[in-house]
Motif scaffolding. Structure first.
Motif, PDB file in Angstrom:
ATOM      1  N   ASP A 355       8.198  -2.271   6.470  1.00 20.16           N
ATOM      2  CA  ASP A 355       7.038  -2.263   7.375  1.00 20.16           C
ATOM      3  C   ASP A 355       7.181  -3.456   8.316  1.00 20.16           C
ATOM      4  N   ALA A 356       7.589  -3.197   9.557  1.00 20.56           N
ATOM      5  CA  ALA A 356       7.900  -4.277  10.492  1.00 20.56           C
ATOM      6  C   ALA A 356       6.651  -5.062  10.902  1.00 20.56           C
ATOM      7  N   ARG A 357       5.542  -4.378  11.103  1.00 18.80           N
ATOM      8  CA  ARG A 357       4.331  -5.079  11.548  1.00 18.80           C
ATOM      9  C   ARG A 357       3.810  -6.024  10.467  1.00 18.80           C
ATOM     10  N   LEU A 358       3.798  -5.546   9.217  1.00 16.95           N
ATOM     11  CA  LEU A 358       3.361  -6.395   8.127  1.00 16.95           C
ATOM     12  C   LEU A 358       4.332  -7.559   7.955  1.00 16.95           C
ATOM     13  N   ALA A 359       5.630  -7.283   8.122  1.00 17.69           N
ATOM     14  CA  ALA A 359       6.635  -8.341   8.044  1.00 17.69           C
ATOM     15  C   ALA A 359       6.391  -9.387   9.125  1.00 17.69           C
ATOM     16  N   ILE A 392       6.384  -8.176   0.200  1.00 21.01           N
ATOM     17  CA  ILE A 392       5.575  -7.294   1.057  1.00 21.01           C
ATOM     18  C   ILE A 392       5.647  -5.857   0.550  1.00 21.01           C
ATOM     19  N   ALA A 393       6.820  -5.435   0.090  1.00 18.68           N
ATOM     20  CA  ALA A 393       6.972  -4.078  -0.440  1.00 18.68           C
ATOM     21  C   ALA A 393       6.117  -3.865  -1.683  1.00 18.68           C
ATOM     22  N   LEU A 394       5.957  -4.897  -2.516  1.00 21.30           N
ATOM     23  CA  LEU A 394       5.096  -4.798  -3.700  1.00 21.30           C
ATOM     24  C   LEU A 394       3.643  -4.549  -3.307  1.00 21.30           C
ATOM     25  N   ILE A 395       3.209  -5.182  -2.198  1.00 20.05           N
ATOM     26  CA  ILE A 395       1.843  -4.931  -1.697  1.00 20.05           C
ATOM     27  C   ILE A 395       1.725  -3.476  -1.261  1.00 20.05           C
ATOM     28  N   GLN A 396       2.734  -3.015  -0.528  1.00 17.96           N
ATOM     29  CA  GLN A 396       2.716  -1.651  -0.011  1.00 17.96           C
ATOM     30  C   GLN A 396       2.647  -0.628  -1.135  1.00 17.96           C
ATOM     31  N   ARG A 397       3.320  -0.915  -2.245  1.00 21.54           N
ATOM     32  CA  ARG A 397       3.347   0.032  -3.376  1.00 21.54           C
ATOM     33  C   ARG A 397       2.116  -0.098  -4.269  1.00 21.54           C
ATOM     34  N   GLY A 398       1.265  -1.069  -3.953  1.00 19.83           N
ATOM     35  CA  GLY A 398       0.046  -1.245  -4.728  1.00 19.83           C
ATOM     36  C   GLY A 398       0.246  -1.947  -6.051  1.00 19.83           C
TER      37      GLY A 398
END
Length: 494
Positions: A355-359, A392-398
């Motif tokens: 996720d580029a924007r979150l990054a 950040i990926a951990l946030i995305q996966r909940g």
């Protein structure tokens, strides 16, 4: 007197005139050794220690051209959209000064390394090209030191360590029409050269120095006015201040019925004014002639192609790609391409996060803020780009909440550990299991009967309090969205 003329020029009077500005920028190339000998270019050595017979100009010493300096100069020329000449020649530029032991500077004159380029800047939101007349190579002189010693009132000292340091001189067309355009041009130039690792562009160390040629003419006039050259501007702020003062000074002279003299001037940062240094009514005769000890510099197409192939993506193109490919705002793209290291770090984070924007938000926010507080730059970050992307990926996966992620990030920054290692060790994984959440919620509802009655009586704002109690009981590990949904459902059953 110059200050008095500048004071005479009100903003309304200045608005009647158009400034015409061209720059001459000297850039020290990031080589390990000097341009014509093997002496180091390192800054801060003992005075007169990084010298040899060649850079001291002793009889019989012969120059040998540094291949690395040529390649860096060619990279700069290509980045500035110049045409690199297949054959260029070195010449002797003769003048006498205490810090020039040879009595001449080896430069390029009639046949420079590269010509006819441009740099694009934004003016009032529209692109504008500033022409680059030429890029040529030369060696630097030494340094005269006029203060800092007990007898500086009687003597000047000379440090020849800088003699022979490789430079390129970038000469622009007189295309800039105000101090802000000059500022923006120099900013874009500096960023480009830093991206290429052509130069560190450290202005405090003299790696980037700028002279400005400035004149004014009535708006609508085609003929240029008489120009003054302001020498040795070693910061962006000083460049802008010097140009603004010089423009006001020249307008003040013309509005008072006077005549602007062609001269060389110096900027005094303490007063914010320029002062006359010497007249330039007649061009100085440097008696250029071909350097007899150096063969013509030949750059065949094959060599040029090799240099072009290894060049990185330049800042302007990278900014455009970040906006188009990642959907970033223009401001964010500018911040994330400020340096090559920041741009490369961000792209690794974006790839790992998915996720580029979150990054972008994490790099510009938490990472840069923490680095600044720690006095570090991004190259010194204890958090690897891939590790930040995984967080950040951990946030995305909940698997963790945003709040938990911020706490984990600070621990990552302190220890250098990965997010997974910290979560495993401290049991910080987000609780999304319905049965586990229901157990915690039931305990919270049982322990807060008064708030439950208030909610059932119509005071729904207490829901936030109950959510907070659940989050507290779960040590912040409960999934906030799941907690909200389950709480509402249970309260409705009541």
């Amino acid at each position: 007197m110059s200050s008095a003329f500048a004071d005479l020029a009100s903003p309304a009077l200045i608005a009647k005139y158009e400034p015409v500005i061209g720059l001459e920028v000297h850039v020290q190339l990031a080589t390990v050794t000097k341009i014509f000998c093997g002496c180091p270019t390192s800054f801060g050595a003992q005075p007169n220690s990084n010298v040899c017979p060649t850079c001291l100009g002793l009889p019989g010493a012969l120059p040998v051209l540094n291949r690395a300096a040529v390649e860096l100069a060619v990279e700069a020329a290509l980045a500035l959209n110049c045409r690199v000449r297949p054959v260029s020649r070195f010449a002797r530029k003769n003048y006498f000064y205490p810090d020039l032991p040879k009595g001449y500077q080896i430069s390029q004159y009639e046949e420079p390394l590269a010509e006819h380029g441009w740099v694009e800047v934004s003016v009032d939101g529209a692109p504008k090209r500033i022409g680059v007349t030429r890029v040529h190579m030369e060696d630097d002189a030494g340094k005269s030191i006029h203060d800092g010693f007990r007898d500086s009132d009687r003597y000047s000292y000379v440090d020849l360590n800088r003699c022979g340091t490789p430079l390129i001189e970038i000469v622009t067309e007189p295309d800039m029409r105000g101090s802000q355009e000059a500022y923006d041009f120099l900013s874009e130039l500096k960023q480009t050269l830093e991206f290429l690792n052509v130069s560190t562009c450290d202005m405090e160390k003299g790696h980037l120095r700028c002279d400005a040629n400035v004149s004014v003419r009535p708006k609508g006039a085609e003929r240029f006015g008489t120009k003054a050259e302001v020498k040795n501007l070693n910061s962006f702020r000083f460049l802008k201040q010097a140009l603004d003062h010089e423009i006001a000074r020249q307008v003040g002279i013309l509005e008072s019925g006077g005549k602007v003299l062609q001269e060389t001037r110096l900027f005094n940062p303490d007063t914010g004014e320029t002062a006359g240094m010497r007249s330039k009514e007649h061009a100085h005769d440097y008696r250029y002639f071909p350097e007899p000890d150096l063969a013509p510099l030949r750059i065949p197409d094959e060599w040029l192609d090799q240099i072009r192939a290894r060049m990185p993506e330049l800042p302007a193109r990278k900014r455009a790609r970040f906006i188009q490919s990642y959907g970033l705002r223009e401001y964010d793209a500018q911040v994330l391409t400020a340096t090559r290291s920041v741009a490369e770090y961000f792209e690794k984070v974006a790839t790992s996060a998915g996720d580029a924007r979150l990054a972008a938000n994490w790099v510009m926010g938490d990472l840069m803020g923490t680095l600044k507080a720690a006095g570090k730059d991004i190259a010194e970050s204890p958090v690897a780009a891939e590790s930040l992307g995984e967080l950040i990926a951990l946030i995305q996966r909940g698997e963790i909440s945003g709040k938990m992620a911020k706490e984990i990030f600070q621990k990552m920054f302190s220890t250098g550990e990965s997010a997974a290692a910290i979560i495993e060790r401290e049991g910080l994984k987000q609780i999304s299991d319905t049965a586990a959440l229901e157990k915690i919620i039931d305990e919270v509802l049982a322990g807060n009967a008064r708030q439950v009655e208030q909610y059932l009586g119509g005071k729904t704002t207490v829901l936030g309090f109950l959510v907070g109690q659940v989050m507290k009981a779960s040590r912040g590990q409960a999934d906030p969205a799941a907690v909200n949904s389950l709480l509402r459902r249970k309260l409705e059953k009541h």
